[in-house]
Design a protein around this motif. Structure first.
Motif, PDB file in Angstrom:
ATOM      1  N   MET A 253      73.981 -29.389  89.213  1.00  0.00           N
ATOM      2  CA  MET A 253      73.561 -29.543  87.841  1.00  0.00           C
ATOM      3  C   MET A 253      73.814 -28.242  87.085  1.00  0.00           C
ATOM      4  O   MET A 253      73.491 -27.160  87.555  1.00  0.00           O
ATOM      5  CB  MET A 253      72.078 -29.898  87.810  1.00  0.00           C
ATOM      6  N   VAL A 254      74.414 -28.331  85.908  1.00  0.00           N
ATOM      7  CA  VAL A 254      74.733 -27.157  85.109  1.00  0.00           C
ATOM      8  C   VAL A 254      73.492 -26.738  84.332  1.00  0.00           C
ATOM      9  O   VAL A 254      72.845 -27.546  83.682  1.00  0.00           O
ATOM     10  CB  VAL A 254      75.886 -27.462  84.126  1.00  0.00           C
TER      11      VAL A 254
ATOM     12  N   ASP B 233      79.104 -13.601  92.165  1.00  0.00           N
ATOM     13  CA  ASP B 233      78.501 -12.519  92.940  1.00  0.00           C
ATOM     14  C   ASP B 233      76.979 -12.695  92.984  1.00  0.00           C
ATOM     15  O   ASP B 233      76.360 -12.557  94.042  1.00  0.00           O
ATOM     16  CB  ASP B 233      78.878 -11.170  92.324  1.00  0.00           C
ATOM     17  N   ALA B 234      76.389 -13.027  91.847  1.00  0.00           N
ATOM     18  CA  ALA B 234      74.943 -13.251  91.800  1.00  0.00           C
ATOM     19  C   ALA B 234      74.538 -14.418  92.708  1.00  0.00           C
ATOM     20  O   ALA B 234      73.526 -14.343  93.414  1.00  0.00           O
ATOM     21  CB  ALA B 234      74.495 -13.506  90.359  1.00  0.00           C
TER      22      ALA B 234
ATOM     23  N   ALA C 199      77.769 -22.484  95.205  1.00  0.00           N
ATOM     24  CA  ALA C 199      77.863 -22.071  93.797  1.00  0.00           C
ATOM     25  C   ALA C 199      78.764 -20.846  93.663  1.00  0.00           C
ATOM     26  O   ALA C 199      79.539 -20.743  92.706  1.00  0.00           O
ATOM     27  CB  ALA C 199      76.475 -21.786  93.224  1.00  0.00           C
ATOM     28  N   CYS C 200      78.668 -19.936  94.610  1.00  0.00           N
ATOM     29  CA  CYS C 200      79.540 -18.754  94.606  1.00  0.00           C
ATOM     30  C   CYS C 200      80.991 -19.189  94.718  1.00  0.00           C
ATOM     31  O   CYS C 200      81.847 -18.722  93.956  1.00  0.00           O
ATOM     32  CB  CYS C 200      79.167 -17.834  95.762  1.00  0.00           C
ATOM     33  N   ARG C 201      81.261 -20.085  95.652  1.00  0.00           N
ATOM     34  CA  ARG C 201      82.633 -20.570  95.860  1.00  0.00           C
ATOM     35  C   ARG C 201      83.183 -21.221  94.588  1.00  0.00           C
ATOM     36  O   ARG C 201      84.325 -20.979  94.202  1.00  0.00           O
ATOM     37  CB  ARG C 201      82.655 -21.553  97.024  1.00  0.00           C
TER      38      ARG C 201
ATOM     39  N   GLU D 135      86.410 -19.883  92.604  1.00  0.00           N
ATOM     40  CA  GLU D 135      87.567 -20.755  92.389  1.00  0.00           C
ATOM     41  C   GLU D 135      87.936 -20.767  90.914  1.00  0.00           C
ATOM     42  O   GLU D 135      89.129 -20.767  90.567  1.00  0.00           O
ATOM     43  CB  GLU D 135      87.277 -22.167  92.896  1.00  0.00           C
ATOM     44  N   ARG D 136      86.945 -20.771  90.043  1.00  0.00           N
ATOM     45  CA  ARG D 136      87.221 -20.664  88.601  1.00  0.00           C
ATOM     46  C   ARG D 136      87.930 -19.348  88.301  1.00  0.00           C
ATOM     47  O   ARG D 136      88.911 -19.320  87.550  1.00  0.00           O
ATOM     48  CB  ARG D 136      85.921 -20.720  87.795  1.00  0.00           C
ATOM     49  N   ALA D 137      87.404 -18.269  88.849  1.00  0.00           N
ATOM     50  CA  ALA D 137      87.988 -16.947  88.598  1.00  0.00           C
ATOM     51  C   ALA D 137      89.445 -16.908  89.064  1.00  0.00           C
ATOM     52  O   ALA D 137      90.320 -16.398  88.353  1.00  0.00           O
ATOM     53  CB  ALA D 137      87.174 -15.865  89.308  1.00  0.00           C
ATOM     54  N   ARG D 138      89.712 -17.470  90.226  1.00  0.00           N
ATOM     55  CA  ARG D 138      91.098 -17.503  90.715  1.00  0.00           C
ATOM     56  C   ARG D 138      91.969 -18.364  89.810  1.00  0.00           C
ATOM     57  O   ARG D 138      93.141 -18.041  89.581  1.00  0.00           O
ATOM     58  CB  ARG D 138      91.151 -18.002  92.157  1.00  0.00           C
ATOM     59  N   GLY D 139      91.409 -19.437  89.284  1.00  0.00           N
ATOM     60  CA  GLY D 139      92.150 -20.275  88.338  1.00  0.00           C
ATOM     61  C   GLY D 139      92.514 -19.507  87.079  1.00  0.00           C
ATOM     62  O   GLY D 139      93.623 -19.650  86.542  1.00  0.00           O
ATOM     63  N   PHE D 140      91.578 -18.690  86.600  1.00  0.00           N
ATOM     64  CA  PHE D 140      91.865 -17.876  85.417  1.00  0.00           C
ATOM     65  C   PHE D 140      92.987 -16.880  85.701  1.00  0.00           C
ATOM     66  O   PHE D 140      93.880 -16.673  84.879  1.00  0.00           O
ATOM     67  CB  PHE D 140      90.616 -17.125  84.935  1.00  0.00           C
TER      68      PHE D 140
END
Length: 163
Positions: free
Chosen positions: A1-2, A41-42, A51-53, A57-62
């Protein structure tokens, strides 16, 4: 859930993207990368690896998006690619080793580059990439003892976007 805060942040990014030119889009991607790495990281520090993963994955996509947008007719693109690859590698190693310092290395690289990209975006007067989007106007008004945020959306006859 966001979480609600996450939804607000996503809505703010969406509003910025709809109004941005190409240079501003790069700045937004940098900022989103930095936010994702900090959030991931948090979550890792809290022990929430799924949640970290997701954030990493978003960061790698960016980073993948930034690498794909490089124009190699300019020599600087080769140097930027090396930095992006390094940041990508650090994110992967941080995940594999559960090493927060690796995430910090990736963020340091991107945070060091961000001011230069912001400066370029400030000088770029080209039009927004997306066409026919709603114009968003925001402001603050104040009353006796209170402050009110006002956001207005200009809804024209031709809604939607054209990229």
């Amino acid at each position: 859930m966001v979480k609600r805060v996450d939804k607000e942040k996503l809505n703010a990014y969406a509003a910025r993207v709809s109004q941005a030119n190409r240079s501003e889009l790069v700045v937004i991607i940098f900022e989103a990368f930095i936010d994702s790495v900090k959030e991931g990281d948090a979550r890792m520090r809290e022990g929430d690896m799924p949640a970290c993963r997701l954030e990493m994955e978003r960061a790698r996509g960016f980073l993948t998006e930034l690498m794909g947008s490089l124009d190699f007719q300019y020599e600087i693109s080769y140097y930027l690619r090396r930095l992006y690859v390094y940041a990508y590698h650090e994110i992967c190693q941080g995940m594999a080793l559960r090493d927060s310092e690796r995430f910090s290395h990736a963020n340091q690289v991107m945070e060091a580059l961000l001011p230069a990209f912001r400066q370029v975006a400030e000088q770029d007067n080209s039009e927004a990439v997306m066409k026919n989007v709603q114009q968003i106007y925001a402001g603050l008004t104040y009353g006796r003892g209170s402050l009110h945020e006002t956001i207005g959306v200009d809804i024209g006859k031709e809604r939607g976007f054209e990229a």
